[in-house]
Design an enzyme around this catalytic site. Structure first.
Site, PDB file in Angstrom:
ATOM      1  N   GLY A 103     -19.514   4.312 -10.334  1.00 23.67           N
ATOM      2  CA  GLY A 103     -20.880   4.672  -9.997  1.00 23.67           C
ATOM      3  C   GLY A 103     -21.715   5.213 -11.140  1.00 23.67           C
ATOM      4  O   GLY A 103     -22.866   5.594 -10.936  1.00 23.67           O
ATOM      5  N   GLN A 104     -21.164   5.225 -12.369  1.00 21.47           N
ATOM      6  CA  GLN A 104     -21.961   5.696 -13.491  1.00 21.47           C
ATOM      7  C   GLN A 104     -23.161   4.777 -13.677  1.00 21.47           C
ATOM      8  O   GLN A 104     -23.114   3.589 -13.380  1.00 21.47           O
ATOM      9  CB  GLN A 104     -21.143   5.712 -14.793  1.00 21.47           C
ATOM     10  CG  GLN A 104     -19.963   6.628 -14.775  1.00 21.47           C
ATOM     11  CD  GLN A 104     -18.708   5.952 -14.251  1.00 21.47           C
ATOM     12  OE1 GLN A 104     -18.755   4.961 -13.543  1.00 21.47           O
ATOM     13  NE2 GLN A 104     -17.564   6.496 -14.596  1.00 21.47           N
ATOM     14  N   GLU A 105     -24.229   5.325 -14.213  1.00 22.28           N
ATOM     15  CA  GLU A 105     -25.480   4.567 -14.365  1.00 22.28           C
ATOM     16  C   GLU A 105     -25.253   3.265 -15.133  1.00 22.28           C
ATOM     17  O   GLU A 105     -25.810   2.229 -14.782  1.00 22.28           O
ATOM     18  CB  GLU A 105     -26.517   5.433 -15.077  1.00 22.28           C
ATOM     19  CG  GLU A 105     -27.895   4.817 -15.086  1.00 22.28           C
ATOM     20  CD  GLU A 105     -28.939   5.753 -15.650  1.00 22.28           C
ATOM     21  OE1 GLU A 105     -30.034   5.266 -15.961  1.00 22.28           O
ATOM     22  OE2 GLU A 105     -28.674   6.956 -15.775  1.00 22.28           O
TER      23      GLU A 105
END
Length: 170
Positions: free
Chosen positions: A78-80
Site C-alpha cells: 500500500g505504499q504510495e
C-alpha cells in the site's frame, strides 16, 4: 479417452478459482487480515506470528478453499509508490477488499483518494468491493472511535454516495 478422463477429473476435483485483491494504504492491516483469514479457513495452517508481520513490498498471495471454490487473495503493498501498480491486477480479479485503518484519522483523506482512484477504474466495473474499517478492536481507544468515529463514518458515507451518484458500482 484421455480427454474424457481429464474432463471427469476436473469436474470431480478441480475448484472454481476466484481472485480477490486486498488493497489499502500501508499499515492498514491488509496482511494481518490475510493471515487471519488463512488461519480461520485452512485447518492445517498454523499462521504467521502476527507480531512479525512487516510492510509488504510487492504482494503476498494466500489461498483459502471453501467448498468447491478456491479464493486466491492478492495482498498488494500500500505504499504510495506501489499504488500505481494496483491497476495492473484489476483485469484478473473477481472482487476487491479495501482496508482502512480506522484508528488513523490523519491519513483518512489519503485513503479516500486511493479508494476513489480504485473505484473510478473502468476495469472494476461490476466487480464487488468491500470496504473494511479495520483495527476497531484496538485496546485503549474511546468506544466511539472503536466503532468508527462519527467523522470517519460520515466521510465514508459521503464518499460512497458520491461514487454511487457518479454511476459507479460499490
Amino acid at each position: 479417452m484421455y480427454t474424457l478422463l481429464s474432463g471427469l477429473y476436473k469436474y470431480m476435483f478441480q475448484k472454481d478459482e476466484y481472485c480477490i485483491l486486498i488493497l489499502g494504504l500501508d499499515n492498514a492491516g491488509k496482511t494481518t487480515f490475510l493471515e487471519q483469514s488463512k488461519t480461520r479457513f485452512n485447518k492445517n495452517y498454523k499462521g504467521m506470528n502476527l507480531s512479525k508481520i512487516t510492510t509488504t513490498v510487492g504482494l503476498n498471495i494466500g489461498t483459502v478453499d471453501i467448498g468447491k471454490a478456491r479464493l486466491m487473495f492478492w495482498d498488494l503493498g500500500g505504499q504510495e509508490e506501489l499504488q500505481s501498480l494496483w491497476d495492473k491486477y484489476y483485469a484478473e480479479c473477481h472482487g476487491v477488499i479495501y482496508v482502512i485503518d480506522s484508528t488513523d484519522e490523519e491519513r483518512l483523506s489519503e485513503s479516500k483518494q486511493a479508494f476513489e482512484k480504485v473505484v473510478s477504474s473502468e476495469a472494476l466495473d461490476g466487480v464487488p468491493i468491500l470496504v473494511l474499517a479495520n483495527k476497531q478492536d484496538v485496546e485503549g481507544l474511546a468506544s466511539s472511535t472503536r466503532r468508527a468515529s462519527p467523522s470517519l463514518t460520515s466521510r465514508l458515507r459521503s464518499a460512497t454516495a458520491a461514487i454511487r451518484s457518479a454511476g459507479e458500482t460499490v
